[in-house]
Design an enzyme around this catalytic site. Sequence first.
Site, PDB file in Angstrom:
ATOM      1  N   GLN A 254      26.740  16.362 119.467  1.00  0.00           N
ATOM      2  CA  GLN A 254      25.637  15.704 119.216  1.00  0.00           C
ATOM      3  C   GLN A 254      25.146  14.567 119.092  1.00  0.00           C
ATOM      4  O   GLN A 254      23.759  14.391 118.954  1.00  0.00           O
ATOM      5  CB  GLN A 254      25.675  16.272 117.658  1.00  0.00           C
ATOM      6  CG  GLN A 254      25.994  17.834 116.643  1.00  0.00           C
ATOM      7  CD  GLN A 254      26.096  18.030 115.384  1.00  0.00           C
ATOM      8  OE1 GLN A 254      26.289  17.520 114.836  1.00  0.00           O
ATOM      9  NE2 GLN A 254      26.586  18.992 115.222  1.00  0.00           N
TER      10      GLN A 254
ATOM     11  N   HIS B 161      27.389  14.689 113.710  1.00  0.00           N
ATOM     12  CA  HIS B 161      27.314  14.011 112.908  1.00  0.00           C
ATOM     13  C   HIS B 161      27.034  12.329 113.474  1.00  0.00           C
ATOM     14  O   HIS B 161      27.654  12.130 112.085  1.00  0.00           O
ATOM     15  CB  HIS B 161      28.223  14.205 111.446  1.00  0.00           C
ATOM     16  CG  HIS B 161      28.178  15.757 110.723  1.00  0.00           C
ATOM     17  ND1 HIS B 161      28.855  16.879 110.185  1.00  0.00           N
ATOM     18  CD2 HIS B 161      27.166  17.001 111.376  1.00  0.00           C
ATOM     19  CE1 HIS B 161      28.991  17.586 109.966  1.00  0.00           C
ATOM     20  NE2 HIS B 161      28.149  17.949 110.867  1.00  0.00           N
TER      21      HIS B 161
ATOM     22  N   GLU C  50      18.907  19.524 102.756  1.00  0.00           N
ATOM     23  CA  GLU C  50      18.399  18.950 101.522  1.00  0.00           C
ATOM     24  C   GLU C  50      16.686  18.019 101.713  1.00  0.00           C
ATOM     25  O   GLU C  50      16.793  17.426 102.458  1.00  0.00           O
ATOM     26  CB  GLU C  50      19.445  18.423 100.840  1.00  0.00           C
ATOM     27  CG  GLU C  50      20.558  18.873 100.061  1.00  0.00           C
ATOM     28  CD  GLU C  50      21.553  18.198  99.646  1.00  0.00           C
ATOM     29  OE1 GLU C  50      22.607  18.361  98.900  1.00  0.00           O
ATOM     30  OE2 GLU C  50      20.977  16.530  99.412  1.00  0.00           O
TER      31      GLU C  50
ATOM     32  N   TYR D  27      24.519  10.582  97.400  1.00  0.00           N
ATOM     33  CA  TYR D  27      24.020  12.333  97.697  1.00  0.00           C
ATOM     34  C   TYR D  27      24.610  12.921  97.542  1.00  0.00           C
ATOM     35  O   TYR D  27      24.474  13.891  97.652  1.00  0.00           O
ATOM     36  CB  TYR D  27      22.702  11.815  98.418  1.00  0.00           C
ATOM     37  CG  TYR D  27      21.297  10.660  98.212  1.00  0.00           C
ATOM     38  CD1 TYR D  27      20.100  11.082  97.362  1.00  0.00           C
ATOM     39  CD2 TYR D  27      21.563   9.531  98.626  1.00  0.00           C
ATOM     40  CE1 TYR D  27      19.409  10.608  97.438  1.00  0.00           C
ATOM     41  CE2 TYR D  27      20.863   8.788  97.525  1.00  0.00           C
ATOM     42  CZ  TYR D  27      19.443   9.253  97.035  1.00  0.00           C
ATOM     43  OH  TYR D  27      18.586   8.073  97.053  1.00  0.00           O
TER      44      TYR D  27
ATOM     45  N   TYR E 277      30.580  27.054 106.731  1.00  0.00           N
ATOM     46  CA  TYR E 277      30.588  28.154 108.102  1.00  0.00           C
ATOM     47  C   TYR E 277      31.641  29.750 107.847  1.00  0.00           C
ATOM     48  O   TYR E 277      31.317  30.711 108.807  1.00  0.00           O
ATOM     49  CB  TYR E 277      30.484  27.430 109.469  1.00  0.00           C
ATOM     50  CG  TYR E 277      29.648  26.022 109.435  1.00  0.00           C
ATOM     51  CD1 TYR E 277      27.934  27.065 109.137  1.00  0.00           C
ATOM     52  CD2 TYR E 277      29.906  24.919 109.521  1.00  0.00           C
ATOM     53  CE1 TYR E 277      26.609  25.566 109.754  1.00  0.00           C
ATOM     54  CE2 TYR E 277      29.110  24.490 109.705  1.00  0.00           C
ATOM     55  CZ  TYR E 277      27.305  24.615 109.230  1.00  0.00           C
ATOM     56  OH  TYR E 277      26.576  23.266 109.636  1.00  0.00           O
TER      57      TYR E 277
END
Length: 502
Positions: free
Chosen positions: A207, A277, A373, A383, A394
């Site tokens: 990613q 991420h 979120e 958080y 998953y």
Amino acid sequence: MKSSMSARAWKFATLAGAVTVLTLSVNAGTSGTKAAPKEVRAMQPRATVTQLYQQNCLNCHGPSGEGGGAGTKTFLTREKFAQELDKPYFDAIKKGVPDMAMPSYGEAMSDEQIWGLVVLIREMQGRALRREFGSPRAVNGVYKSQRHNFKVETVVDTGKGLKTPWGIDWLPTGEMLVTNRPGGVVVVKNGNVMPLNGVPASLELGQGGMMEVSVHPQFRENGWVYLAYTEPAASGRGGNTKIVRGRVRVTATAATWSEQKTIWQSGPEFYTGAGVHFGSRIVFDGKGHLFFVVGERGGNMMAQELTNPFGKIYRVKDDGTIPTDNPFYSRVPADKPYLRAIWSLGHRNPQGLVMTPKGELWATEHGPRGGDELNLITKGANYGWPVVAFSINYNEIPQWTPWPAAGQNISMPTWRWMPSIGASGLDVARGRAFPNWNGDLLAGGLSGANLDRIRTNGAKLVEREELLHGMGRVREVATGPDGNIYVALNQPDKIIRLVPAP
């Protein structure tokens, strides 16, 4: 600042349908007598949510929640999709509903398994509502939303130099800068696309790659443009998110990047081969600071630790120095001074970040399956990831619940998307083009292929509507200098914009 869950009032009152939709046994026959609750067997700890549903819910509620078995009603309605029903759903499964002959599953299932069933129910509802109500559709090219009508125009079409476009921003002279995740930045000028020469080499690692571009608010005075990208490790193995700035010069025939300076980077020991991420977005607060994101790189609990850079939102000055009033400035290890920039923690992978004209910092964040979120970001807040989450794995193995334990000060989301949308891209509407949207958040989704408009009052959501769906994976959302709403799509790779329509 948002309150923790322990101080948050859930609606425990019996809501219409909140218990009946989860009733596994109802009145038997026509005599009015009620069937006894069925015997409940303990579930295996590694049972998937699908297995849990099939073994305990399917006979009465049907394969997709449509109901009918033993007289149960459907829970596939808009009213029963309301987020305030999360806790009543959970309680109905855990405690049972004796008046409806529904057994208690609190002894047979863990809280994580029960919450996993709630997530599965939400996914069933989301699919059913999409089938019933469809997606926003244009009539004669015009989309009708709650507060504005608009059309969609193509700005840069497929095959015109875009490769997984990731970030968008504008120079004051009107040129649009676009990052391509595999590497490089392009300049869009008068419909033409040309490369920005001299930008740093990035590593396309899963990613990761060339991600964000952000133009300094005082560009006319200082000429700075900022990039967030995955820097390859010097050892040749792995990489990590790095923030740099440089100067951009554009002529009629060429565009160049020069005078690069590092704004933030972690120590080399945190350059990892994990391909997930990375974050990252960059926004300015108008007070000489910039905020940016580094995801937790799959490290889960590392997001809760002040000894590593992962799963954090950061604040630095626009020259890269770190403000001494940052919340963890004096609490991080002395040999890792770059961690003094931490502003908040407990993040999984925020890929949307915006500073509103009111000075509110908002982020959208990827959950795993079931719980993306929208968070109002405040100084020093936690958080929750992965201590609490509105998600399941998953692989369908339940692992979390969304409620902090006593004494845990966790900031809870203003909104969560269930099912997940793959939250990515976030901006605020401003300018003359859509005056009735001004101040509203605009949030995109990758897997959801959606663009949402969200109105808030402080940390409270007061209005939400879907503006677009199904045109492609929404990677970035940006309000242009003209006030129109620009959207970078992946699959297909193109840039579109929303413009007003009568």
